[in-house]
Design a protein around this motif. Structure first.
Motif, PDB file in Angstrom:
ATOM      1  N   TYR A 197       0.816  -1.211   0.000  1.00 22.35           N
ATOM      2  CA  TYR A 197       0.000   0.000   0.000  1.00 22.35           C
ATOM      3  C   TYR A 197       0.854   1.268   0.000  1.00 22.35           C
ATOM      4  CZ  TYR A 197      -3.368   3.596   1.019  1.00 22.35           C
ATOM      5  OH  TYR A 197      -4.129   4.732   0.930  1.00 22.35           O
ATOM      6  N   ARG A 198       0.494   2.186  -0.871  1.00 20.31           N
ATOM      7  CA  ARG A 198       1.025   3.541  -0.892  1.00 20.31           C
ATOM      8  C   ARG A 198      -0.126   4.480  -1.226  1.00 20.31           C
ATOM      9  NH1 ARG A 198       4.346   0.598   0.638  1.00 20.31           N
ATOM     10  NH2 ARG A 198       6.587   0.547   0.250  1.00 20.31           N
ATOM     11  N   THR A 199       0.004   5.742  -0.906  1.00 17.49           N
ATOM     12  CA  THR A 199      -1.005   6.713  -1.316  1.00 17.49           C
ATOM     13  C   THR A 199      -0.942   6.865  -2.831  1.00 17.49           C
ATOM     14  OG1 THR A 199       0.552   8.539  -1.027  1.00 17.49           O
ATOM     15  CG2 THR A 199      -0.834   7.962   0.867  1.00 17.49           C
ATOM     16  N   PRO A 200      -2.012   7.363  -3.452  1.00 20.06           N
ATOM     17  CA  PRO A 200      -2.008   7.474  -4.922  1.00 20.06           C
ATOM     18  C   PRO A 200      -0.804   8.222  -5.482  1.00 20.06           C
ATOM     19  CG  PRO A 200      -4.205   7.847  -4.074  1.00 20.06           C
ATOM     20  CD  PRO A 200      -3.309   7.743  -2.872  1.00 20.06           C
ATOM     21  N   ASP A 201      -0.371   9.293  -4.827  1.00 22.96           N
ATOM     22  CA  ASP A 201       0.761  10.072  -5.333  1.00 22.96           C
ATOM     23  C   ASP A 201       2.065   9.289  -5.288  1.00 22.96           C
ATOM     24  OD1 ASP A 201      -0.753  12.350  -5.906  1.00 22.96           O
ATOM     25  OD2 ASP A 201      -0.634  13.038  -3.830  1.00 22.96           O
ATOM     26  N   ASP A 202       2.161   8.297  -4.405  1.00 22.95           N
ATOM     27  CA  ASP A 202       3.405   7.543  -4.239  1.00 22.95           C
ATOM     28  C   ASP A 202       3.330   6.129  -4.801  1.00 22.95           C
ATOM     29  OD1 ASP A 202       4.541   9.699  -2.884  1.00 22.95           O
ATOM     30  OD2 ASP A 202       3.738   9.029  -0.952  1.00 22.95           O
TER      31      ASP A 202
END
Length: 433
Positions: A197-202
């Motif tokens: 899992y990463r945030t959308p930007d990352d």
């Protein structure tokens, strides 16, 4: 023309990408595990009552310890998740509930089980604030209710899986193994979450087209707001009221459905399984359909306010016929009415859970969800006290289901009075430290 439009929508969806739905699948898995974990004790309670030797009052203390911790946890974990972000915040929550689930296998007394349930309640309280915040990060506003409906369906999947899996595991390897098994499931999910899992930007696997689609809503304010500051806004009180009024109905079904079916239709442990599975499967359909309906209304050109409340009204009307359930003699008509009501509740929840992301910036969503969840848990505790007293004095469920049938329409009226247009909360500047 309709065929051409449908092909155009399909082409745009394929071009944008679907990685966000992989994230939603992880939320569905986490919610399923969450409900399996909390249902294990309920499935094993008759056996453990003989094995450990607790009485009904002591078992009530054990159940109440979970509810109390869940209420406290919902009040606190939202702020923690907003502070550390969804990746770390979700990891903390599921680490606590994984260890607490396994700790049940070491309990041998009322105090031991109560302590384990309290820890489980604290950890599991983080699931919905973290999941709702994740949806707010990964989905544009028009898809959020559907995404919430999809992962919220895990509550029903877990409620179905627990009575299917737990007795087999307990009979084969002992009751301790059932608690260890669910704890291992949680730990396995945690490893997958931290690795992927990463945030959308990352997230490197996310295409630019899908990122642009996720960020297609108007920019949101970036000020940080303490959760006490949130209570100055009517938008927060609308969500709190909706949860306080309607969550008790869900707790009612979780704790009293089996007792109602057994007492009214003389069902035994060997015959009660199928009706309960049918009810929860109907609730699954309602969870997804309720979220889809709001998105459908938006695609028809309705604004967010009209679409969200239109879906909520539809779901509230599905619950209303539950007032008739004490008047029917047929088991399966009763199952149909209860299943329709639970489907209505889950569809309602898919939209209510989306209200914070409709009205608050992403960084405040988990805190608002936590505050509302606390109110819902307190309402659930009050409903349990009322239900017990009502059954003790009259032996009838009629007044209980009358309240349940009216609750959603009342809640929708309160929400509309507080936020007639679902206007976003206004944050002009960050408060002083």
């Amino acid at each position: 023309m309709n065929d051409t439009a449908s092909q155009g929508v399909a082409t745009r969806t394929a071009r944008v990408g679907k990685y966000r739905w992989r994230v939603c699948a992880m939320l569905l898995a986490a919610t399923t595990i969450n409900y399996v974990d909390r249902q294990v004790l309920g499935v094993l309670a008759p056996f453990l009552q003989t094995e450990i030797g607790w009485n009904e009052i002591e078992y009530g203390y054990i159940v109440t310890s979970f509810q109390a911790a869940y209420a406290i946890g919902l009040l606190c974990t939202g702020a923690i998740i907003d502070r550390f972000g969804t990746r770390i915040g979700y990891a903390i929550a599921i680490s606590v509930w994984s260890l607490a689930a396994m700790a049940h296998s070491l309990a041998g007394s009322v105090v031991g089980f109560a302590a384990a349930r309290f820890a489980l309640g604290l950890g599991e309280a983080g699931n919905f604030p973290a999941a709702i915040k994740t949806v707010a990060e990964w989905f544009p506003r028009r898809e959020r209710a559907l995404a919430v409906g999809v992962f919220n369906a895990g509550s029903n999947v877990g409620a179905v899986l627990a009575p299917l899996l737990v007795p087999v595991i307990a009979a084969t390897w002992g009751w301790q193994a059932a608690f260890l098994f669910t704890g291992v499931l949680s730990a396995t999910w945690l490893a997958g979450w931290l690795l992927t899992y990463r945030t959308p930007d990352d997230q490197p696997k996310l295409t630019k087209a899908e990122l642009d689609y996720i960020r297609s809503d108007p920019p949101e304010p970036t000020v940080k707001v303490p959760w006490l500051q949130l209570l100055r806004h009517r938008q927060a009180w609308a969500f709190v009221a909706a949860k306080f009024i309607t969550d008790p109905v869900w707790w009612l079904f979780l704790f009293w459905l089996g007792k109602f079916l057994a007492s009214e239709y003389k069902l035994s442990l060997s015959t009660i399984g199928l009706p309960m599975i049918v009810v929860y499967l109907m609730a699954d359909v309602g969870s997804i359909a309720g979220g889809w309906l709001a998105g459908r209304f938006m695609r028809m050109g309705w604004d967010v306010n009209r679409a969200r409340k239109g879906a909520m009204l539809t779901c509230a009307l599905c619950v209303a016929p539950i007032v008739l359930v004490t008047q029917v003699d047929s088991l399966w008509i009763a199952v149909a009415l209860i299943g329709l009501a639970m489907a209505g509740h889950q569809g309602w929840s898919a939209n209510v859970f989306t209200l914070p992301s409709d009205m608050f910036p992403r960084h405040a969503v988990a805190s608002v969800v936590g505050i509302g969840g606390f109110a819902g848990a307190v309402g659930g505790m009050l409903m349990s006290v009322f239900t017990g007293a009502q059954l003790e004095s009259t032996g009838s469920y009629a007044r209980i289901f009358l309240i349940a049938g009216c609750a959603y329409l009342v809640a929708l009226a309160v929400v509309h009075l507080l936020v007639p247009k679902l206007q976003p909360a206004a944050f002009e500047r960050a408060p002083a430290a």
